[in-house]
Scaffold this motif. Structure first.
Motif, PDB file in Angstrom:
ATOM      1  N   ILE A   1      -5.174  -7.469   5.638  1.00 50.42           N
ATOM      2  CA  ILE A   1      -3.954  -6.884   4.958  1.00 50.42           C
ATOM      3  C   ILE A   1      -4.416  -5.524   4.413  1.00 50.42           C
ATOM      4  O   ILE A   1      -5.486  -5.173   4.312  1.00 50.42           O
ATOM      5  N   ILE A   2      -3.434  -4.724   4.187  1.00 48.99           N
ATOM      6  CA  ILE A   2      -3.468  -3.478   4.198  1.00 48.99           C
ATOM      7  C   ILE A   2      -3.667  -3.240   2.345  1.00 48.99           C
ATOM      8  O   ILE A   2      -2.600  -3.648   1.703  1.00 48.99           O
ATOM      9  N   PHE A   3      -4.732  -2.926   1.888  1.00 49.09           N
ATOM     10  CA  PHE A   3      -4.990  -2.464   0.630  1.00 49.09           C
ATOM     11  C   PHE A   3      -4.609  -1.163   0.384  1.00 49.09           C
ATOM     12  O   PHE A   3      -4.475  -0.040   1.146  1.00 49.09           O
ATOM     13  N   PHE A   4      -4.243  -0.713  -1.151  1.00 50.47           N
ATOM     14  CA  PHE A   4      -4.078   0.703  -1.274  1.00 50.47           C
ATOM     15  C   PHE A   4      -5.307   1.442  -0.903  1.00 50.47           C
ATOM     16  O   PHE A   4      -6.450   0.880  -1.206  1.00 50.47           O
ATOM     17  N   GLY A   5      -5.270   2.528  -0.333  1.00 52.61           N
ATOM     18  CA  GLY A   5      -6.361   3.329   0.167  1.00 52.61           C
ATOM     19  C   GLY A   5      -6.921   3.138   1.458  1.00 52.61           C
ATOM     20  O   GLY A   5      -7.785   3.701   2.060  1.00 52.61           O
ATOM     21  N   GLU A   6      -5.787   2.277   2.290  1.00 53.13           N
ATOM     22  CA  GLU A   6      -6.246   1.924   3.664  1.00 53.13           C
ATOM     23  C   GLU A   6      -4.982   2.617   4.516  1.00 53.13           C
ATOM     24  O   GLU A   6      -3.964   2.618   4.152  1.00 53.13           O
ATOM     25  N   ASN A   7      -5.375   2.985   5.898  1.00 58.84           N
ATOM     26  CA  ASN A   7      -4.317   3.193   6.699  1.00 58.84           C
ATOM     27  C   ASN A   7      -3.482   1.999   7.237  1.00 58.84           C
ATOM     28  O   ASN A   7      -3.908   0.885   7.287  1.00 58.84           O
ATOM     29  N   LEU A   8      -2.198   2.231   7.594  1.00 55.22           N
ATOM     30  CA  LEU A   8      -1.286   1.149   8.072  1.00 55.22           C
ATOM     31  C   LEU A   8      -2.069   1.137   9.521  1.00 55.22           C
ATOM     32  O   LEU A   8      -2.524   1.856  10.190  1.00 55.22           O
ATOM     33  N   PRO A   9      -1.482  -0.139  10.136  1.00 57.06           N
ATOM     34  CA  PRO A   9      -1.970  -0.473  11.688  1.00 57.06           C
ATOM     35  C   PRO A   9      -1.378   0.461  12.552  1.00 57.06           C
ATOM     36  O   PRO A   9      -0.349   0.994  12.236  1.00 57.06           O
TER      37      PRO A   9
ATOM     38  N   PRO B   1       0.947  -1.152  -0.096  1.00 57.07           N
ATOM     39  CA  PRO B   1       0.130   0.052  -0.073  1.00 57.07           C
ATOM     40  C   PRO B   1       0.870   1.382   0.106  1.00 57.07           C
ATOM     41  O   PRO B   1       1.954   1.241   0.070  1.00 57.07           O
ATOM     42  N   ASP B   2       0.299   2.469  -0.268  1.00 52.46           N
ATOM     43  CA  ASP B   2       0.909   3.661  -0.227  1.00 52.46           C
ATOM     44  C   ASP B   2       0.239   4.912   0.453  1.00 52.46           C
ATOM     45  O   ASP B   2       0.005   5.905   0.075  1.00 52.46           O
ATOM     46  N   PRO B   3      -0.165   4.648   1.538  1.00 52.81           N
ATOM     47  CA  PRO B   3      -0.939   5.517   2.647  1.00 52.81           C
ATOM     48  C   PRO B   3       0.010   6.542   2.918  1.00 52.81           C
ATOM     49  O   PRO B   3       1.291   6.283   3.170  1.00 52.81           O
ATOM     50  N   SER B   4      -0.499   7.659   3.491  1.00 48.46           N
ATOM     51  CA  SER B   4       0.336   8.676   3.806  1.00 48.46           C
ATOM     52  C   SER B   4       0.733   8.540   5.477  1.00 48.46           C
ATOM     53  O   SER B   4       0.068   7.638   6.101  1.00 48.46           O
ATOM     54  N   ASP B   5       1.604   9.042   5.870  1.00 47.57           N
ATOM     55  CA  ASP B   5       1.962   8.744   7.373  1.00 47.57           C
ATOM     56  C   ASP B   5       1.760  10.021   8.439  1.00 47.57           C
ATOM     57  O   ASP B   5       2.179  11.141   8.352  1.00 47.57           O
ATOM     58  N   PRO B   6       0.695   9.731   8.894  1.00 42.85           N
ATOM     59  CA  PRO B   6       0.137  10.868   9.650  1.00 42.85           C
ATOM     60  C   PRO B   6       0.837  11.320  10.783  1.00 42.85           C
ATOM     61  O   PRO B   6       0.514  12.292  11.492  1.00 42.85           O
ATOM     62  N   LEU B   7       1.893  10.284  11.300  1.00 43.52           N
ATOM     63  CA  LEU B   7       2.604  10.887  12.571  1.00 43.52           C
ATOM     64  C   LEU B   7       3.867  11.260  12.229  1.00 43.52           C
ATOM     65  O   LEU B   7       4.649  11.557  13.350  1.00 43.52           O
ATOM     66  N   GLU B   8       4.080  11.557  10.833  1.00 40.48           N
ATOM     67  CA  GLU B   8       5.437  12.079  10.460  1.00 40.48           C
ATOM     68  C   GLU B   8       5.632  13.358  11.365  1.00 40.48           C
ATOM     69  O   GLU B   8       4.666  14.379  11.067  1.00 40.48           O
ATOM     70  N   THR B   9       6.692  13.617  12.015  1.00 41.53           N
ATOM     71  CA  THR B   9       6.779  14.937  12.687  1.00 41.53           C
ATOM     72  C   THR B   9       7.657  15.956  11.978  1.00 41.53           C
ATOM     73  O   THR B   9       8.747  15.413  11.474  1.00 41.53           O
TER      74      THR B   9
END
Length: 389
Positions: free
Chosen positions: A232-240, A4-12
């Motif tokens: 499993i994480i699909f494209f368009g889903e957030n990582l665990p 998958p290619d989700p964004s990283d919401p916790l990237e500081t």
């Protein structure tokens, strides 16, 4: 295996700026005006956020032998493994991008609009059948862990493994003996499944999903009749959430990164190479060099600090190019662990065979784990023509 290619919401912001320090130790004499300006900007970012960490060279030489001496020292107590599809190919599980044998190159029979659609959550909700047909072919339990998987297990038994971050969904890390606390399954796992209805979300076991797949029935929730999807994480889903919570603590204290069988092309997983302290050595075992994005550009885009194998300023990155299993054998040979690893592979494969009533070996690993590795090398020269894992 899905990438998958989700964004990283916790990237500081601080994390991004620390990655900028992975660029230059000091401006070389005679640097051009543009290089001097870049050095100034890097320094400004570091000083502004009070980072200013100094790079310390911990490897006496940038070779596999240098990594081994470091691993045998008191400085190396906590190892993180970052692994991708390349550690499972010798078990018979295809990677994604190899031109003729990769998963994406062999999906014509599913009549997809484009190969990646099979792992897109929107397409799955409308057309789940292609995914489940593929899942039956690749279902966990049909394959044995590889030498790479048991090398990670051996790191655990030696008290060196801090965590294994895996992009794979094949559960072979678990089969090899790693516990859930040892793992961050960044792209999810087949181990559990859930109803896709947000109002239901009922959980199902590995055995339940297997029974549905092999009866060629699209898995439907027994409570609401919605489709059930493996976790499993699909494209368009957030990582665990575990991915983000673990990386916040793990990468502050890691002493060595071992990166195996990954193209480092999928974010945010690829950015993990830039999360470790600036002095932490990084060993890549792969068919080609990966992760060599420009570090300052990576910082600006939030993509993580790039690997540096070749420049005059390289100080912590080592690449061993070749088959991942052979790379693990070469490393354990130098560490004095090779026989222990070979014995572990034989014992565990025999146990799996006894449980399943089968004696089918992995295509390349089980036939002769004592085979000495070919003269692969930890080197700093890029090999032309190699394809990503």
């Amino acid at each position: 295996m899905a990438e998958p290619d989700p964004s990283d919401p916790l990237e500081t912001q601080a994390g991004k700026v620390q990655e900028a320090q992975d660029t230059d130790l000091d401006a070389e004499e005679g640097a051009s005006g543009g290089e001097a300006e870049m050095d100034f900007l890097r320094s400004l970012f570091s000083q502004t956020l009070g980072l200013g960490s100094q790079k310390e060279r911990l490897l006496d030489e940038l070779t596999l032998e240098g990594v081994v001496r470091y691993m045998q020292s008191e400085r190396c107590q906590r190892v993180i493994c970052l692994v991708g599809a390349g550690i499972s190919t010798s078990a018979g599980i295809p990677d994604f991008r190899s031109p003729t044998t990769g998963l994406y190159a062999n999906l014509e029979k599913y009549h997809l609009p484009y190969p990646e659609a099979i792992f897109e959550i929107g397409y799955f909700k409308k057309h789940p059948e292609p995914f489940f047909a593929l899942a039956k072919e690749l279902y966990p339990g049909q394959f044995k862990p590889t030498i790479c998987h048991y090398f990670i297990r051996l790191l655990k038994e030696k008290g060196l493994l801090l965590r294994c971050y895996t992009q794979n969904i094949d559960t072979l890390e678990r089969v090899a003996g790693l516990e859930p606390e040892d793992l961050v399954e960044a792209h999810g796992t087949f181990y559990t499944s859930h109803c896709t209805s947000q109002l239901c979300r009922h959980e199902y076991t590995l055995g339940w999903m297997k029974e549905k797949l092999f009866s060629e029935v699209t898995p439907k929730c027994e409570k609401c009749q919605s489709v059930v999807k493996p976790d499993i994480i699909f494209f368009g889903e957030n990582l665990p959430s575990r991915f983000f919570s673990c990386l916040q603590s793990d990468f502050r204290k890691v002493d060595l990164l071992i990166i195996m069988g990954t193209s480092l092309q999928v974010q945010p997983f690829a950015s993990l190479i830039g999360k470790a302290p600036l002095s932490t050595p990084r060993l890549l075992i792969n068919k080609e060099k990966t992760g060599q994005t420009d570090p300052f550009l990576g910082m600006m885009m939030g993509l993580g600090g790039g690997m540096d194998f070749d420049s005059k300023k390289a100080y912590r990155d080592v690449a061993w190019l070749g088959d991942c299993d052979q790379g693990c054998l070469a490393l354990t040979d130098l560490l004095g662990w090779k026989k222990e690893l070979e014995d572990l592979v034989r014992k565990e494969h025999a146990h799996i065979d006894a449980q399943s009533g089968s004696s089918t070996p992995n295509p390349t690993t089980a036939a002769s784990p004592r085979t000495s590795p070919p003269p692969g090398k930890a080197e700093a020269k890029t090999t032309d023509g190699e394809k990503p894992q």
